[in-house]
Design a protein around this motif. Structure first.
Motif, PDB file in Angstrom:
ATOM      1  N   ILE A  34       3.407  31.854  11.042  1.00  0.00           N
ATOM      2  CA  ILE A  34       3.172  31.709  12.478  1.00  0.00           C
ATOM      3  C   ILE A  34       2.413  30.413  12.728  1.00  0.00           C
ATOM      4  N   ASN A  35       2.963  29.583  13.583  1.00  0.00           N
ATOM      5  CA  ASN A  35       2.313  28.327  13.961  1.00  0.00           C
ATOM      6  C   ASN A  35       1.704  28.467  15.354  1.00  0.00           C
ATOM      7  N   VAL A  36       0.473  27.883  15.536  1.00  0.00           N
ATOM      8  CA  VAL A  36      -0.254  27.987  16.799  1.00  0.00           C
ATOM      9  C   VAL A  36      -0.345  26.603  17.434  1.00  0.00           C
ATOM     10  N   SER A  37      -0.140  26.539  18.736  1.00  0.00           N
ATOM     11  CA  SER A  37      -0.120  25.246  19.442  1.00  0.00           C
ATOM     12  C   SER A  37      -1.492  24.587  19.496  1.00  0.00           C
ATOM     13  N   VAL A  38      -2.582  25.362  19.414  1.00  0.00           N
ATOM     14  CA  VAL A  38      -3.953  24.815  19.466  1.00  0.00           C
ATOM     15  C   VAL A  38      -4.637  25.127  18.150  1.00  0.00           C
ATOM     16  N   SER A  39      -5.200  24.090  17.517  1.00  0.00           N
ATOM     17  CA  SER A  39      -5.771  24.284  16.190  1.00  0.00           C
ATOM     18  C   SER A  39      -7.080  25.071  16.222  1.00  0.00           C
ATOM     19  N   ASN A  40      -7.946  24.816  17.179  1.00  0.00           N
ATOM     20  CA  ASN A  40      -9.212  25.536  17.305  1.00  0.00           C
ATOM     21  C   ASN A  40      -9.292  26.148  18.694  1.00  0.00           C
ATOM     22  N   PRO A  41      -8.594  27.253  18.907  1.00  0.00           N
ATOM     23  CA  PRO A  41      -8.515  27.799  20.264  1.00  0.00           C
ATOM     24  C   PRO A  41      -9.856  28.337  20.750  1.00  0.00           C
ATOM     25  N   LYS A  42     -10.010  28.238  22.060  1.00  0.00           N
ATOM     26  CA  LYS A  42     -11.203  28.768  22.709  1.00  0.00           C
ATOM     27  C   LYS A  42     -10.779  29.781  23.753  1.00  0.00           C
ATOM     28  N   GLU A  43     -11.709  30.594  24.107  1.00  0.00           N
ATOM     29  CA  GLU A  43     -11.472  31.631  25.087  1.00  0.00           C
ATOM     30  C   GLU A  43     -10.863  31.048  26.351  1.00  0.00           C
TER      31      GLU A  43
ATOM     32  N   ASN B 270      -4.391  28.781  26.852  1.00  0.00           N
ATOM     33  CA  ASN B 270      -3.020  29.298  26.809  1.00  0.00           C
ATOM     34  C   ASN B 270      -2.378  28.862  25.496  1.00  0.00           C
ATOM     35  N   LEU B 271      -2.158  29.808  24.594  1.00  0.00           N
ATOM     36  CA  LEU B 271      -1.636  29.506  23.265  1.00  0.00           C
ATOM     37  C   LEU B 271      -0.146  29.781  23.203  1.00  0.00           C
ATOM     38  N   VAL B 272       0.573  28.937  22.470  1.00  0.00           N
ATOM     39  CA  VAL B 272       1.994  29.138  22.205  1.00  0.00           C
ATOM     40  C   VAL B 272       2.168  29.320  20.698  1.00  0.00           C
ATOM     41  N   PHE B 273       2.727  30.462  20.297  1.00  0.00           N
ATOM     42  CA  PHE B 273       2.995  30.753  18.893  1.00  0.00           C
ATOM     43  C   PHE B 273       4.484  30.554  18.625  1.00  0.00           C
ATOM     44  N   SER B 274       4.810  29.947  17.502  1.00  0.00           N
ATOM     45  CA  SER B 274       6.212  29.784  17.115  1.00  0.00           C
ATOM     46  C   SER B 274       6.419  30.363  15.717  1.00  0.00           C
ATOM     47  N   VAL B 275       7.569  31.064  15.526  1.00  0.00           N
ATOM     48  CA  VAL B 275       7.907  31.655  14.231  1.00  0.00           C
ATOM     49  C   VAL B 275       9.382  31.385  13.950  1.00  0.00           C
TER      50      VAL B 275
ATOM     51  N   THR C  40      14.184  29.643  15.806  1.00  0.00           N
ATOM     52  CA  THR C  40      12.761  29.598  16.114  1.00  0.00           C
ATOM     53  C   THR C  40      12.504  30.268  17.455  1.00  0.00           C
ATOM     54  N   LEU C  41      11.534  31.192  17.466  1.00  0.00           N
ATOM     55  CA  LEU C  41      11.136  31.886  18.685  1.00  0.00           C
ATOM     56  C   LEU C  41       9.698  31.528  19.023  1.00  0.00           C
ATOM     57  N   THR C  42       9.371  31.507  20.325  1.00  0.00           N
ATOM     58  CA  THR C  42       8.005  31.215  20.772  1.00  0.00           C
ATOM     59  C   THR C  42       7.484  32.359  21.640  1.00  0.00           C
ATOM     60  N   PHE C  43       6.180  32.575  21.547  1.00  0.00           N
ATOM     61  CA  PHE C  43       5.488  33.577  22.354  1.00  0.00           C
ATOM     62  C   PHE C  43       4.222  32.960  22.913  1.00  0.00           C
ATOM     63  N   GLU C  44       3.826  33.380  24.108  1.00  0.00           N
ATOM     64  CA  GLU C  44       2.624  32.858  24.755  1.00  0.00           C
ATOM     65  C   GLU C  44       1.578  33.954  24.864  1.00  0.00           C
ATOM     66  N   TRP C  45       0.294  33.487  24.794  1.00  0.00           N
ATOM     67  CA  TRP C  45      -0.817  34.431  24.891  1.00  0.00           C
ATOM     68  C   TRP C  45      -2.048  33.694  25.362  1.00  0.00           C
ATOM     69  N   LYS C  46      -2.784  34.287  26.287  1.00  0.00           N
ATOM     70  CA  LYS C  46      -4.035  33.716  26.762  1.00  0.00           C
ATOM     71  C   LYS C  46      -5.150  34.188  25.850  1.00  0.00           C
TER      72      LYS C  46
ATOM     73  N   PHE D 271      -9.098  33.115  14.891  1.00  0.00           N
ATOM     74  CA  PHE D 271     -10.433  33.223  15.470  1.00  0.00           C
ATOM     75  C   PHE D 271     -10.500  32.376  16.731  1.00  0.00           C
ATOM     76  N   VAL D 272     -10.877  33.034  17.820  1.00  0.00           N
ATOM     77  CA  VAL D 272     -10.999  32.348  19.107  1.00  0.00           C
ATOM     78  C   VAL D 272     -12.484  32.211  19.439  1.00  0.00           C
ATOM     79  N   GLU D 273     -12.925  30.953  19.639  1.00  0.00           N
ATOM     80  CA  GLU D 273     -14.337  30.694  19.936  1.00  0.00           C
ATOM     81  C   GLU D 273     -14.663  31.036  21.378  1.00  0.00           C
ATOM     82  N   GLU D 274     -15.934  31.398  21.582  1.00  0.00           N
ATOM     83  CA  GLU D 274     -16.409  31.649  22.940  1.00  0.00           C
ATOM     84  C   GLU D 274     -16.532  30.327  23.692  1.00  0.00           C
ATOM     85  N   LYS D 275     -16.130  30.322  24.950  1.00  0.00           N
ATOM     86  CA  LYS D 275     -16.236  29.112  25.769  1.00  0.00           C
ATOM     87  C   LYS D 275     -17.679  28.974  26.261  1.00  0.00           C
TER      88      LYS D 275
END
Length: 866
Positions: free
Chosen positions: A736-745, A748-753, A792-798, A830-834
């Motif tokens: 699973i690949n994530v669009s943001v390397s160090n996501p924060k709270e 909007n993340l995009v996952f691709s598999v 390749t499929l993509t999914f979004e998640w906040k 791991f998603v960091e607190e904003k």
């Protein structure tokens, strides 16, 4: 004593409810009062014994704050409870105009009767009581009835008949009924879908193989309907194949019983419609009748039947008293003379006669039995007072005439013995059928031919009728009837076709011939059903594999190698190639061989490669064939074959085989790469590996001759070929690949598999689930994923702060039959607190500065104005 109105009202309602429980309670439906309202959307339901059922009750208090008490009137043995906020309660408190929901649980006992019930639910406030009426029909959720059309089914050996059973769905759910039988004599359709209340007639195909013993066979038919099993018993009566017509001028239960006890197949004639030519033997029973034994028209019909080669057993003590020595008696019964009413008191057989020899039975004194004299062509069977009481004739037709009543034979076993002897004489005959090719190979959905020789051993023409006993749903084509001249032999062709879904194995076919004079014969044919899977055996050594393949059920051709093996064009004609190099240690696979095999595999071929020195001959770190196509990551040469060979899934299921290595044992150990797998354990790593993808490969890094047992060799070859012939998709999901390397709270993340099909068959309707912490946040469907294809499929998640498990599941319900059902991947995220900003933002600073300037200017202007 004065009773409060509230209590009085409650007592009245209870009395009314008890009075109305046995009847339809439409009059008791006081759901809404001035201050209290009880409501239930689902007041009518069907429930099965032993189940429980929740009802959501809405309670509204229209008066002042109050506590509502709950109770219910139910049938004896039932249980109930009121649940509010996961707790069992008897009351709840409601404020004015407040509404709350209470769950009413009813528990139906296992022994509850199948009928309609009424339940009264009471809600009681301080000022009034209300009652809610629920109607419950107790009925089995899954229930069926089964009835057989016939309790006893008669089938001649070597033949088949069809009857039916009736299934009726009397439950409250539709579904599939699984049917099974306890005997190989009966085939039945299964499963059968039944809608609610639906009835269906289900065909039973009853067939008795030619080698079955005559007798009565009990058969259990079981219908399983989601845990509800219904059983019915029938009897299959396997009888002799000779077809007999019993014509009764006087009913004889004794003769019927004797035919039943000896398992002869007979029909009882309707005298208004007699078709003699349909039968091998006619038994004409007159018993004690002294008139209307055989009318002139019946004599004419019997004469015509006999002229065509028929067989007649005539029984009657007064037949000759009515007919005299007329043409029928003289020319067809072959009676030369008669003394009437001489009687018999014992049945004594003529020595050496095929029917009478050794018979000496007591009979009741029969005063009206006749003594008859045979002519020059007929023979005595039983002695009479003067001449004979029974005679026989054999020629174009066969006749037996008993001039006494059969019912005078006192003992049941003696009667059975006489019936057996007479009927067996009618169906005598020498071998009539032989087959040129009793064994033939056939592929599912295909046909094969058998050549059958039919011989007439008589000095006159005969008509032979043929029948067949083939496996269920097989088709057969052949001449049903032929005419053969005296002492002539004819060949006929039998063509059989097996269904396309037939599994490989040996199947028997019974072929039967019956001449018009009752002579029968049968032969056993074997159809060796092979999978529709063609094999090319490449002999690159002195190999015994051809003998092994010859004992399996695969079609194969052989290619003997001189220098190079077959080219890709030759191999592409075959579903699998077995390439055996044995103990050869040089020129095992030439460069041309490797290139041709690569082209064959890339077009979806399958390879079974065998040889202990193949890697010694061609292996090096730059060899594409070994690395990319045999899927060997590394190898240890000349470690020897282990004893025993222990198999592994998916090709072998924990099988083990004894080996017998010698001084010529130079078997290798091989290590599979990330995409291949072990087939047999080796001494260090593996002695055989496999790979499944667009093509399939099994590589034995040892010589097959080290397996000494022939049965083991056969099993190994069949197992490997069976696995190579398997056509299945193999769905896989990569990282699973994530669009943001160090996501924060809040990001909007995009996952691709990547979803790929590594199998050798296309996959349809592929479902993909995306979950975060086991909660589905996305679902997609791939309508078609071809063999070897990747999408390749993509999914979004906040993003939500914290540690999360991100998972992707392919075909989560395992609806697609795959070679590997492990189709999921997971990733920790791991998603960091904003964090709040330590300094005001630039926009805030600018706003403050503008406000300050505005304030200063305003102050200055006000001062000037003063």
């Amino acid at each position: 004593m004065k009773i409060k109105p509230r209590i009085m009202k409650t007592l009245v309602l209870l009395i009314i409810s008890c009075m109305l429980l046995p009847v339809f309670p439409t009059e008791v439906n006081a759901e809404k009062g001035d201050n209290l309202v009880l409501e239930c959307l689902d007041k009518v339901c069907v429930i099965a014994p032993g189940e429980e059922r929740p009802f959501e009750i809405s309670v509204t208090n229209l008066g002042s704050d109050d506590t509502i008490e709950f109770s219910a009137v139910i049938s004896s043995g039932w249980n109930y409870s009121f649940i509010y906020q996961a707790n069992s309660v008897n009351n709840i408190t409601l404020k004015q105009n407040e509404t709350k929901s209470v769950t009413f649980f009813i528990y139906v006992p296992e022994d509850a009767g199948i009928k309609e019930y009424f339940i009264l639910i009471f809600g009681e406030s301080s000022t009034e009581s209300q009652v809610l009426v629920l109607t419950m029909t107790v009925k089995e959720s899954y229930d069926i009835e089964i009835n057989a059309e016939e309790k006893t089914i008669v089938v001649p050996v070597g033949e088949r008949t069809e009857t039916s059973i009736e299934l009726r769905n009397i439950g409250e759910n539709e579904g599939y009924v699984n049917l099974s039988v306890s005997s190989v004599l009966v085939d039945i359709e299964s499963p059968v879908f039944l809608s609610i209340g639906e009835s269906k007639n289900i065909s039973l195909l009853v067939h008795a193989p030619f080698n079955f013993t005559y007798g009565n066979y009990p058969v259990n038919i079981t219908a399983a309907f989601y845990g509800k099993n219904v059983l019915i018993n029938i009897t299959v009566r396997v009888v002799r194949p000779t077809k007999i017509l019993l014509v009764e001028k006087e009913m004889s239960q004794m003769l019927r019983d004797a035919l039943n006890d000896t398992f002869y197949n007979y029909d009882i004639a309707n005298l208004s419609r007699i078709f003699l030519c349909d039968y091998n033997l006619v038994i004409w029973y007159c018993g004690k009748s002294w008139f209307n034994t055989i009318s002139l028209s019946e004599q004419q019909n019997l004469s015509n039947y006999l002229d065509k080669g028929g067989s007649l057993w005539l029984i009657g003590q007064d037949v000759l008293d009515e007919t005299g020595l007329n043409d029928f008696v003289v020319d067809y019964l072959h009676v030369a003379g008669c003394e009437q009413n001489t009687g018999i008191n014992r049945l004594i057989g003529v020595s050496g006669d095929p029917i009478g020899d050794g018979v000496d039975f007591p009979v009741t004194e029969n005063w009206f039995a006749d003594s008859i004299t045979p002519d020059g062509d007929s023979f005595g069977i039983f002695y009479g007072k003067n001449n004979y009481s029974a005679i026989r004739y054999s020629g174009i037709y066969d006749v037996v005439f008993f001039a006494f009543d059969f019912s005078y034979i006192q003992n049941e076993n003696d009667r059975n013995e006489v019936v057996n002897r007479v009927v067996a004489w009618f169906i005598k005959g020498e071998e009539m059928l032989t087959c040129v090719n009793n064994v033939s190979r056939i592929a599912p959905g295909n046909s094969t031919d058998y050549t059958i020789s039919v011989k007439n051993n008589y000095n006159h023409n005969i008509t032979v009728n043929f029948t067949i006993d083939a496996p269920l749903r097989w088709e057969a084509s052949f001449n049903k009837t032929i005419i053969i001249g005296a002492n002539e032999t004819k060949n006929i062709t039998l063509t059989v076709t097996c269904p396309s879904n037939t599994v490989m194995g040996d199947y028997t076919i019974g072929f039967f011939g019956k001449s018009q004079n009752g002579v029968t014969d049968s032969i056993l044919l074997v159809a060796k059903v092979s999978l529709p899977y063609s094999v090319l055996l490449v002999n690159d050594c002195e190999s015994s594999l051809e003998n092994i393949l010859n004992s399996t059920f695969y079609y194969y051709d052989v290619f003997d190698v001189e220098l190079n093996g077959p080219n890709a064009t030759v191999m592409e004609k075959y579903d699998a190639v077995i390439w055996d190099t044995g103990k050869e240690w040089e020129n095992t696979l030439t460069g041309d061989d490797q290139e041709n095999i690569i082209m064959y595999l890339e077009n979806g071929g399958n390879l079974f490669l065998i040889g202990q020195d193949i890697l010694h001959d061609i292996y090096n770190n730059s060899n594409d064939f070994v690395k990319k196509y045999l899927r060997v990551d590394s190898a240890d040469e000349d470690v020897g074959i282990p004893n025993p060979l222990i198999g592994m899934n998916p090709v072998f299921d924990n099988a083990n085989y004894v080996t017998n290595p010698s001084s010529e044992d130079f078997a290798d150990d091989v290590m599979p790469d990330n995409d291949s797998f072990g087939v047999f354990y080796g001494k260090n790593n593996y002695s055989a590996i496999g790979y499944s993808g667009v093509y399939r490969v099994v590589f034995f890094a040892f010589d097959f001759s080290f397996i000494p047992n022939e049965n083991d060799k056969n099993e190994i070859i069949e197992t490997v070929l069976g696995w190579l012939s398997e056509k299945k998709p193999d769905l896989a999901v990569s990282g699973i690949n994530v669009s943001v390397s160090n996501p924060k709270e809040g990001d909007n993340l995009v996952f691709s598999v990547n979803i790929s099909n590594k199998g050798n068959q296309d996959a349809y309707d592929v479902n993909v689930l995306f979950t975060v912490d086991n909660i589905v946040i996305g679902e997609k469907n791939i309508s078609l994923l071809k063999s070897g294809e990747r999408k390749t499929l993509t999914f979004e998640w906040k993003a939500v702060k914290g540690e999360h498990v991100i998972s992707v599941f392919v075909d989560p319900e395992n609806r697609i039959d795959e070679s590997n059902e492990t189709n999921s991947v997971a990733k920790m995220l791991f998603v960091e607190e904003k964090k709040a900003e330590a300094w005001p933002s630039a926009s805030v600073i600018y706003a403050v500065m503008i406000l300050c300037v505005f304030a200063i200017v305003t102050i200055i202007l006000l001062r000037k104005k003063r």
